[in-house]
Design a protein around this motif. Structure first.
Motif, PDB file in Angstrom:
ATOM      1  N   ASP A   1       4.817  -7.844  -6.841  1.00 35.47           N
ATOM      2  CA  ASP A   1       3.808  -7.462  -7.830  1.00 35.47           C
ATOM      3  C   ASP A   1       2.445  -8.069  -7.477  1.00 35.47           C
ATOM      4  O   ASP A   1       1.409  -7.412  -7.613  1.00 35.47           O
TER       5      ASP A   1
ATOM      6  N   GLU B   1      -0.477  -0.908 -16.083  1.00 33.18           N
ATOM      7  CA  GLU B   1       0.277   0.047 -15.271  1.00 33.18           C
ATOM      8  C   GLU B   1       0.366   1.400 -15.970  1.00 33.18           C
ATOM      9  O   GLU B   1       0.378   1.479 -17.199  1.00 33.18           O
TER      10      GLU B   1
ATOM     11  N   ASP C   1       2.913   4.833 -15.122  1.00 30.53           N
ATOM     12  CA  ASP C   1       3.940   5.425 -14.257  1.00 30.53           C
ATOM     13  C   ASP C   1       4.273   4.523 -13.076  1.00 30.53           C
ATOM     14  O   ASP C   1       4.477   4.983 -11.948  1.00 30.53           O
ATOM     15  N   GLY C   2       4.327   3.216 -13.339  1.00 33.31           N
ATOM     16  CA  GLY C   2       4.704   2.261 -12.316  1.00 33.31           C
ATOM     17  C   GLY C   2       3.622   1.937 -11.307  1.00 33.31           C
ATOM     18  O   GLY C   2       3.869   1.210 -10.352  1.00 33.31           O
TER      19      GLY C   2
END
Length: 266
Positions: free
Chosen positions: A139, A179, A181-182
């Motif tokens: 991340d 975020e 949709d990821g």
């Protein structure tokens, strides 16, 4: 309190509390030379800062610049150096001296300060957008790559490595993302400053197609809420012209300017 009085109070707090070790929490070394603090970081980065220049005249300022360049020139592992200037400092001839010694100025940024509670209001997010704090390496690297892209820089590991090192030190720095949709569409970090009233908000970046929809303001509000949880009452940020209006609408005040000057080893 009138606005000029508020600005003076906030600027005095900034000079007294933040122009110390608080400015360089991830430093490898800090060497004092007169009023200067000559700092090294991972990745071959040098940094020059100070509370003031000790009343130096133009000749004295030029001598300080010369000494600082000589110091970093003698450290072959240092490939680039930033001199952090402030618009309210008494620094006669500093701009000219820095140019003469090979520094190039970036665009000035606004030093913004305000009450954390003024920023901590809940801000609605567009449908499908969520906020969260990140700590895991994938991340952090994805966040750093997005910021590089938004700032027009080549994607590199340098900042991600520095952030991961900071997280390993557990020095209270927090990384926050938005975020959809990821995909990371906005990001920034919070840096509570030990021993002060301040927490800094840094690295704010939002993908162009998502700007103007309240996402950065929501991310700022969430970081302010976390700052309050750390017992911090003031928020500071060096803001570009993209983020300054957003922070002003949240109640932060422009107290001065800062201009980074950059030197690169030839």
């Amino acid at each position: 309190m009138t606005r000029p009085d508020l600005k003076a109070r906030l600027l005095a707090a900034y000079d007294a509390q933040l122009r110390t070790d608080a400015e360089t929490p991830s430093a490898l070394t800090v060497t004092e030379h007169g009023p200067l603090r000559l700092v090294t970081f991972l990745g071959g980065r040098g940094f020059i800062t100070y509370r003031d220049l000790g009343g130096a005249d133009e000749e004295g300022v030029r001598s300080l610049v010369s000494d600082a360049v000589a110091y970093f020139d003698g450290l072959p592992e240092i490939t680039k150096v930033e001199w952090k200037s402030r618009g309210h400092d008494h620094a006669p001839g500093l701009h000219e001296a820095l140019l003469d010694y090979g520094f190039t100025p970036d665009a000035p940024e606004s030093i913004m300060i305000g009450e954390a509670r003024a920023l901590s209001q809940d801000v609605p997010l567009p449908e499908g957008v969520t906020l969260r704090r990140v700590v895991d390496e994938p991340d952090v690297r994805a966040m750093s790559a997005m910021q590089d892209e938004v700032f027009g820089e080549p994607v590199s590991d340098e900042m991600a490595n520095a952030l991961l090192r900071r997280l390993s030190l557990d020095d209270a720095m927090e990384l926050w993302i938005a975020e959809a949709d990821g995909v990371i569409i906005s990001a920034g970090r919070l840096e509570p400053v030990p021993g002060t009233d301040f927490a800094g908000i840094w690295g704010g970046a939002t993908r162009p197609e998502w700007r103007g929809r309240g996402i950065y303001r929501a991310l700022t509000a969430r970081r302010a809420q976390s700052a309050l949880a750390h017992g911090k009452t003031l928020i500071n940020s060096d803001s570009t012209e993209f983020s300054r209006p957003i922070l002003e609408r949240s109640g932060l005040v422009k107290v001065s300017t800062t201009t980074p000057y950059r030197w690169t080893r030839s």
